[in-house]
Design a protein around this motif. Structure first.
Motif, PDB file in Angstrom:
ATOM      1  N   UNK A  41       0.817  -1.218   0.000  1.00  0.00           N
ATOM      2  CA  UNK A  41       0.000   0.000   0.000  1.00  0.00           C
ATOM      3  C   UNK A  41       0.845   1.260   0.000  1.00  0.00           C
ATOM      4  N   UNK A  42       1.961   1.222   0.727  1.00  0.00           N
ATOM      5  CA  UNK A  42       2.785   2.430   0.878  1.00  0.00           C
ATOM      6  C   UNK A  42       4.037   2.397   0.010  1.00  0.00           C
ATOM      7  N   UNK A  43       4.184   1.337  -0.802  1.00  0.00           N
ATOM      8  CA  UNK A  43       5.410   1.156  -1.592  1.00  0.00           C
ATOM      9  C   UNK A  43       6.642   1.091  -0.694  1.00  0.00           C
ATOM     10  N   UNK A  44       6.443   0.599   0.532  1.00  0.00           N
ATOM     11  CA  UNK A  44       7.534   0.470   1.492  1.00  0.00           C
ATOM     12  C   UNK A  44       7.864   1.732   2.259  1.00  0.00           C
ATOM     13  N   UNK A  45       7.188   2.835   1.938  1.00  0.00           N
ATOM     14  CA  UNK A  45       7.529   4.115   2.570  1.00  0.00           C
ATOM     15  C   UNK A  45       7.152   4.132   4.046  1.00  0.00           C
ATOM     16  N   UNK A  46       6.243   3.248   4.467  1.00  0.00           N
ATOM     17  CA  UNK A  46       5.865   3.230   5.886  1.00  0.00           C
ATOM     18  C   UNK A  46       7.085   2.998   6.775  1.00  0.00           C
ATOM     19  N   UNK A  47       8.109   2.340   6.254  1.00  0.00           N
ATOM     20  CA  UNK A  47       9.322   2.117   7.045  1.00  0.00           C
ATOM     21  C   UNK A  47      10.049   3.426   7.318  1.00  0.00           C
ATOM     22  N   UNK A  48      10.044   4.335   6.355  1.00  0.00           N
ATOM     23  CA  UNK A  48      10.657   5.649   6.553  1.00  0.00           C
ATOM     24  C   UNK A  48       9.840   6.491   7.523  1.00  0.00           C
ATOM     25  N   UNK A  49       8.518   6.399   7.440  1.00  0.00           N
ATOM     26  CA  UNK A  49       7.666   7.135   8.373  1.00  0.00           C
ATOM     27  C   UNK A  49       7.944   6.675   9.804  1.00  0.00           C
ATOM     28  N   UNK A  50       8.061   5.384   9.986  1.00  0.00           N
ATOM     29  CA  UNK A  50       8.308   4.854  11.332  1.00  0.00           C
ATOM     30  C   UNK A  50       9.709   5.208  11.820  1.00  0.00           C
TER      31      UNK A  50
END
Length: 249
Positions: A41-50
């Motif tokens: 869903x986030x193209x993996x960007x959720x890891x950067x947000x976290x």
């Protein structure tokens, strides 16, 4: 039934007493594919947000952290490594299936043995006042029935000087991005939910719940009303996501 007896579940109005069970059913359904869907869903960007939330939390070795709506434990695992053996992380979720999935993930990753687990409702936390140095809730506040109660509980259990952080989908700051985000949320997310998680309705709810969540300024005001000081927010990815931070003085 009066308006006070109802709340929103996505775009639907439902009895207050039913919302918690409906949210639980959503996450029971998606628990096994939760991590995969987050990446898609986030193209993996959720890891950067976290990662950004971890930076803003400012947690140090030996401190005590509560991770609410912990899901499968992304934040809990990172906090455990920071606080070390002399610290403690409590990984908490209202959903038993999600918490069990998180416990399995921690065991598989052989995370340092300083994580405890708590099946708990964020609106009524089973912890003493002034007992944590940091409390976070990542992508969970929008699912809480009474957000103001959860924020007040977060403030209550913090020690003086402690920090509360909310990582949540928010409101894009530019109109073109908002339009693209809406199109993605209501077309692509349910499709991914159908193809990958075999559950398009749950991902339709998740998209709707994001739209019903307070905007950045409103959530900052709610944190202040809950007793937090020095409240501020940080927009990520053009406001698609925001991190709110407040301090208990």
């Amino acid at each position: 039934m009066s308006d006070q007896d109802q709340t929103h579940f996505g775009y639907q109005q439902v009895p207050v007493a039913e919302k918690q069970e409906r949210v639980r059913a959503v996450f029971d359904s998606v628990a096994d594919r939760y991590d995969l869907m987050n990446d898609l869903m986030s193209f993996g960007i959720h890891r950067l947000w976290k990662r950004r939330l971890i930076e803003l939390a400012g947690v140090r070795r030996g401190q005590r952290v509560l991770d609410l709506a912990a899901g499968t434990g992304d934040l809990s695992a990172r906090f455990a490594g920071i606080v070390g053996a002399s610290g403690q992380v409590v990984m908490s979720d209202i959903n038993a299936a999600m918490l069990e999935r998180g416990r399995e993930r921690m065991d598989d990753a052989a995370v340092i043995g300083n994580i405890d687990y708590a099946l708990a409702n964020a609106e009524a936390l089973p912890f003493a006042s002034n007992s944590f140095d940091c409390v976070t809730i990542g992508f969970g506040l929008r699912n809480v029935t009474h957000k103001e109660r959860a924020l007040a509980e977060m403030q209550r259990i913090l020690r003086p000087g402690g920090r509360g952080l909310v990582l949540e989908f928010s409101h894009p700051t530019q109109v073109p991005l908002q339009k693209a985000y809406d199109a993605y949320s209501f077309s692509v997310l349910p499709l991914l939910g159908r193809l990958v998680a075999k559950d398009p309705d749950s991902y339709k709810y998740l998209a709707e719940s994001i739209r019903m969540h307070p905007d950045q300024e409103s959530l900052r005001d709610m944190m202040e009303q809950a007793g937090f000081e020095r409240c501020e927010f940080f927009n990520l990815t053009g406001g698609v996501v925001a991190i709110h931070r407040g301090v208990k003085l």
